[in-house]
Design a protein around this motif. Structure first.
Motif, PDB file in Angstrom:
ATOM      1  N   ALA A  64     -43.632  40.506 -31.017  1.00  0.00           N
ATOM      2  CA  ALA A  64     -42.567  40.913 -31.614  1.00  0.00           C
ATOM      3  C   ALA A  64     -41.486  39.771 -31.076  1.00  0.00           C
ATOM      4  O   ALA A  64     -40.458  39.416 -32.093  1.00  0.00           O
ATOM      5  CB  ALA A  64     -41.900  42.392 -31.054  1.00  0.00           C
ATOM      6  N   PRO A  65     -41.271  39.355 -29.906  1.00  0.00           N
ATOM      7  CA  PRO A  65     -40.123  38.600 -29.524  1.00  0.00           C
ATOM      8  C   PRO A  65     -40.244  37.152 -30.480  1.00  0.00           C
ATOM      9  O   PRO A  65     -39.235  36.509 -30.709  1.00  0.00           O
ATOM     10  CB  PRO A  65     -40.116  38.526 -27.841  1.00  0.00           C
ATOM     11  N   LEU A  66     -41.713  36.729 -30.362  1.00  0.00           N
ATOM     12  CA  LEU A  66     -41.970  35.514 -31.133  1.00  0.00           C
ATOM     13  C   LEU A  66     -41.640  35.663 -32.379  1.00  0.00           C
ATOM     14  O   LEU A  66     -41.073  34.729 -33.076  1.00  0.00           O
ATOM     15  CB  LEU A  66     -43.374  34.982 -30.805  1.00  0.00           C
ATOM     16  N   MET A  67     -41.805  36.866 -33.195  1.00  0.00           N
ATOM     17  CA  MET A  67     -41.220  36.863 -34.540  1.00  0.00           C
ATOM     18  C   MET A  67     -39.917  36.842 -34.732  1.00  0.00           C
ATOM     19  O   MET A  67     -39.460  36.450 -35.404  1.00  0.00           O
ATOM     20  CB  MET A  67     -41.982  38.123 -34.957  1.00  0.00           C
ATOM     21  N   GLY A  92     -44.811  27.378 -41.169  1.00  0.00           N
ATOM     22  CA  GLY A  92     -45.205  27.186 -40.029  1.00  0.00           C
ATOM     23  C   GLY A  92     -45.243  28.447 -39.151  1.00  0.00           C
ATOM     24  O   GLY A  92     -46.420  28.735 -38.198  1.00  0.00           O
ATOM     25  N   ALA A  93     -44.251  29.443 -39.157  1.00  0.00           N
ATOM     26  CA  ALA A  93     -44.376  30.552 -38.481  1.00  0.00           C
ATOM     27  C   ALA A  93     -45.348  31.418 -38.904  1.00  0.00           C
ATOM     28  O   ALA A  93     -46.294  32.002 -37.978  1.00  0.00           O
ATOM     29  CB  ALA A  93     -43.127  31.218 -38.438  1.00  0.00           C
ATOM     30  N   PHE A  94     -45.469  31.775 -40.138  1.00  0.00           N
ATOM     31  CA  PHE A  94     -46.911  32.160 -40.585  1.00  0.00           C
ATOM     32  C   PHE A  94     -48.023  31.791 -40.005  1.00  0.00           C
ATOM     33  O   PHE A  94     -48.941  32.424 -39.732  1.00  0.00           O
ATOM     34  CB  PHE A  94     -46.845  32.482 -42.210  1.00  0.00           C
ATOM     35  N   PHE A  95     -48.241  30.403 -40.277  1.00  0.00           N
ATOM     36  CA  PHE A  95     -49.590  29.918 -39.954  1.00  0.00           C
ATOM     37  C   PHE A  95     -49.883  29.902 -38.342  1.00  0.00           C
ATOM     38  O   PHE A  95     -50.800  30.530 -37.983  1.00  0.00           O
ATOM     39  CB  PHE A  95     -49.636  28.348 -40.325  1.00  0.00           C
ATOM     40  N   TYR A  96     -48.740  29.746 -37.754  1.00  0.00           N
ATOM     41  CA  TYR A  96     -48.790  29.790 -36.196  1.00  0.00           C
ATOM     42  C   TYR A  96     -49.069  31.257 -35.606  1.00  0.00           C
ATOM     43  O   TYR A  96     -50.103  31.352 -34.690  1.00  0.00           O
ATOM     44  CB  TYR A  96     -47.735  29.370 -35.396  1.00  0.00           C
ATOM     45  N   ALA A 136     -47.354  24.370 -38.061  1.00  0.00           N
ATOM     46  CA  ALA A 136     -48.582  24.582 -39.183  1.00  0.00           C
ATOM     47  C   ALA A 136     -49.602  24.037 -38.775  1.00  0.00           C
ATOM     48  O   ALA A 136     -50.487  23.635 -39.642  1.00  0.00           O
ATOM     49  CB  ALA A 136     -48.020  24.527 -40.301  1.00  0.00           C
ATOM     50  N   GLN A 137     -49.979  23.651 -37.384  1.00  0.00           N
ATOM     51  CA  GLN A 137     -51.246  22.932 -37.195  1.00  0.00           C
ATOM     52  C   GLN A 137     -51.569  23.361 -35.744  1.00  0.00           C
ATOM     53  O   GLN A 137     -50.882  23.900 -34.946  1.00  0.00           O
ATOM     54  CB  GLN A 137     -51.234  21.599 -37.418  1.00  0.00           C
TER      55      GLN A 137
END
Length: 147
Positions: A64-67, A92-96, A136-137
């Motif tokens: 939750a806090p990272l989102m 990148g957020a979605f990938f990570y 994203a990697q």
């Protein structure tokens, strides 16, 4: 846009000064329970320690806090007018987050947490230079070191 988050924290995120160990400050469930410390006291001496599963006991405690962090970062990227930054942060957020969840399924949480903390520190250095693509990697060196 983020009335429940202190302005100083928003500025830290915008300047890429926000420490990954401070994620709890973005979690309404935990942020008001006092300051977390990375000092341990054994009765005679204080020692510094890395954030651990004492601070973030599960993937859910980081999720939750990272989102929230990514939501704020995306908002700042959008306000810059640079669509490439905005896209890099959002995708990148979605990938990570997907990758972090997969790591959580495959490896012990304590190892995943160490990976995350170091990965986030590297991304901060990249973002200061205007490079948001690193989210994203998978970092193969950190993967080999921690996972």
């Amino acid at each position: 846009l983020f009335p429940s988050i202190k302005a100083s924290i928003l500025l830290d995120i915008a300047r890429h000064d926000f420490e990954p160990s401070d994620l709890y400050k973005l979690d309404t469930k935990y942020r008001d329970k006092g300051t977390r410390s990375v000092l341990d006291f054994d009765g005679t001496t204080f020692t510094m320690r890395d954030p651990s599963t004492k601070d973030y006991p599960s993937f859910r405690s980081v999720y939750a806090p990272l989102m929230s962090y990514f939501n704020i970062l995306t908002a700042f990227a959008a306000s810059s007018g640079n669509t490439a930054y905005q896209y890099q942060v959002a995708s990148g957020a979605f990938f990570y987050m997907t990758q972090l969840e997969q790591f959580n399924e495959e490896y012990q949480w304590s190892a995943v947490l160490l990976y995350h903390m170091q990965f986030h520190h590297k991304r901060r250095r990249d973002m200061v230079r205007g490079d948001y693509s690193g989210w994203a990697q998978v970092d193969s060196a950190l993967h080999a070191q921690f996972l």
